[in-house]
Write a protein that holds these residues in place. Structure first.
Motif, PDB file in Angstrom:
ATOM      1  N   LEU A 127      20.647  50.079  -2.720  1.00 29.58           N
ATOM      2  CA  LEU A 127      21.009  51.461  -3.023  1.00 29.58           C
ATOM      3  C   LEU A 127      20.776  52.357  -1.807  1.00 29.58           C
ATOM      4  N   VAL A 128      19.640  52.173  -1.127  1.00 33.86           N
ATOM      5  CA  VAL A 128      19.352  52.972   0.071  1.00 33.86           C
ATOM      6  C   VAL A 128      20.381  52.687   1.163  1.00 33.86           C
ATOM      7  N   TRP A 129      20.771  51.413   1.283  1.00 35.47           N
ATOM      8  CA  TRP A 129      21.749  51.053   2.305  1.00 35.47           C
ATOM      9  C   TRP A 129      23.101  51.725   2.052  1.00 35.47           C
ATOM     10  N   VAL A 130      23.541  51.718   0.797  1.00 37.02           N
ATOM     11  CA  VAL A 130      24.799  52.374   0.456  1.00 37.02           C
ATOM     12  C   VAL A 130      24.695  53.881   0.696  1.00 37.02           C
ATOM     13  N   LEU A 131      23.539  54.457   0.352  1.00 31.83           N
ATOM     14  CA  LEU A 131      23.331  55.890   0.575  1.00 31.83           C
ATOM     15  C   LEU A 131      23.429  56.217   2.064  1.00 31.83           C
ATOM     16  N   LEU A 132      22.782  55.422   2.914  1.00 40.00           N
ATOM     17  CA  LEU A 132      22.854  55.654   4.358  1.00 40.00           C
ATOM     18  C   LEU A 132      24.288  55.482   4.860  1.00 40.00           C
ATOM     19  N   MET A 133      24.982  54.470   4.338  1.00 42.89           N
ATOM     20  CA  MET A 133      26.352  54.225   4.772  1.00 42.89           C
ATOM     21  C   MET A 133      27.267  55.392   4.424  1.00 42.89           C
ATOM     22  N   SER A 134      26.969  56.068   3.310  1.00 40.49           N
ATOM     23  CA  SER A 134      27.827  57.182   2.903  1.00 40.49           C
ATOM     24  C   SER A 134      27.748  58.360   3.861  1.00 40.49           C
ATOM     25  N   PHE A 135      26.697  58.410   4.671  1.00 43.44           N
ATOM     26  CA  PHE A 135      26.539  59.504   5.647  1.00 43.44           C
ATOM     27  C   PHE A 135      26.895  59.070   7.064  1.00 43.44           C
ATOM     28  N   LYS A 136      27.436  57.871   7.205  1.00 45.23           N
ATOM     29  CA  LYS A 136      27.786  57.372   8.530  1.00 45.23           C
ATOM     30  C   LYS A 136      29.275  57.563   8.808  1.00 45.23           C
ATOM     31  N   GLY A 137      29.604  57.768  10.078  1.00 43.06           N
ATOM     32  CA  GLY A 137      30.989  57.715  10.498  1.00 43.06           C
ATOM     33  C   GLY A 137      31.441  56.266  10.585  1.00 43.06           C
ATOM     34  N   TYR A 138      32.732  56.064  10.743  1.00 45.81           N
ATOM     35  CA  TYR A 138      33.263  54.704  10.737  1.00 45.81           C
ATOM     36  C   TYR A 138      32.658  53.862  11.855  1.00 45.81           C
ATOM     37  N   GLY A 139      32.472  54.454  13.017  1.00 43.67           N
ATOM     38  CA  GLY A 139      31.901  53.717  14.141  1.00 43.67           C
ATOM     39  C   GLY A 139      30.485  53.258  13.871  1.00 43.67           C
TER      40      GLY A 139
END
Length: 281
Positions: A25-37
């Motif tokens: 869940l934390v990983w998905v949350l962090l990914m949601s705030f990342k740019g594609y790169g």
């Protein structure tokens, strides 16, 4: 010393299990705030410049390609709320009286009938989804809210009946008999006497039924169309012919998790009581 060591070991094991369960869940949350790169960067980055672009695209849309359909996600979210909410409401209206009738042996062969309802939950959805699709096409229920709500009863009604039936087993029959002596009919006994007693169980059944309905993919994938596409199918819009928009998918997944979390928090008191009722026996 041995007790202290055992307690420390238990604490470490509990902390490790918590990290193991929460890390996705934390990983998905962090990914949601990342740019594609940042998403595709290797090795993965834990320190990055956060952005709200993924959430903006999900809620309000963007440019061309996959982004042009991103703004439709709010419509998918509304569709899921209508379908899951309607499915749970119908399941409670039907399932609670059915559970009461089965628990009090008001129906001949009640145990066998209850197991039949439970077997619907065990049966693979693929066994019924194709016949349902053919039937819904014939009776014009394909791509309709009513059709999806009725189809989701295969998921929600067995849960409601079995959970509520379990709580009804802890209600003394003498309480109902006293109400009947006072002149109450069966429906009034159920609504005025029994239902308030098992309210935590009803709330627990409703929450679990909502979660299972909300997370269902196959029903929406086969039985819905452009007008009723639920959020689980809407998330698949992140998959294009040339790329997967991981940040968009992560943001959509986090937004899709919000309604269930709100309902669980709002009904937390009833949910905890419902899941722990009868533990002391």
């Amino acid at each position: 010393m041995r007790a202290a060591g055992s307690k420390a070991g238990f604490t470490i094991a509990f902390a490790a299990l918590t990290v193991f369960l929460l890390f996705p869940l934390v990983w998905v949350l962090l990914m949601s705030f990342k740019g594609y790169g940042d998403v595709i960067d290797y090795p993965p980055k834990f320190l990055f410049g956060p952005t709200l672009e993924n959430y903006r695209e999900v809620l309000f849309g963007g440019g061309g390609g996959i982004e042009s359909t991103s703004g439709e996600f709010s419509g998918y979210l509304l569709n899921s709320i209508i379908v899951s909410g309607g499915a749970v409401l119908l399941s409670l209206l039907v399932g609670v009286p059915a559970a009461y009738a089965l628990s009090r042996n008001r129906i001949a062969g009640g145990d066998n009938l209850a197991f039949t309802f439970l077997s619907l939950r065990f049966a693979p959805e693929l066994a019924v989804i194709i016949p349902l699709y053919a039937i819904f096409q014939q009776i014009r229920l394909y791509d309709s809210y009513l059709g999806l709500i009725l189809a989701h009863q295969l998921i929600t009604i067995p849960l409601v009946i079995w959970i509520v039936r379990t709580f009804l087993a802890d209600v003394p029959v003498e309480v109902e008999e006293a109400a009947e002596i006072d002149g109450c009919g069966q429906w009034r006994v159920l609504l005025s006497v029994v239902a308030p007693i098992i309210r935590p169980g009803i709330a627990s059944a409703g929450i679990l039924a909502f979660v299972f309905s909300w997370n269902n993919l196959l029903m929406g994938l086969v039985l819905s169309g452009p007008n009723t596409r639920p959020v689980t199918v809407g998330i698949l819009q992140a998959i294009g012919f040339d790329q997967v928009r991981w940040g968009w998918m992560a943001a959509a997944a986090m937004i899709a998790a919000v309604p269930g979390m709100i309902i669980a928090i709002y009904l937390q008191r009833h949910l905890v009581r419902g899941l722990t009722m009868g533990v002391g026996k």
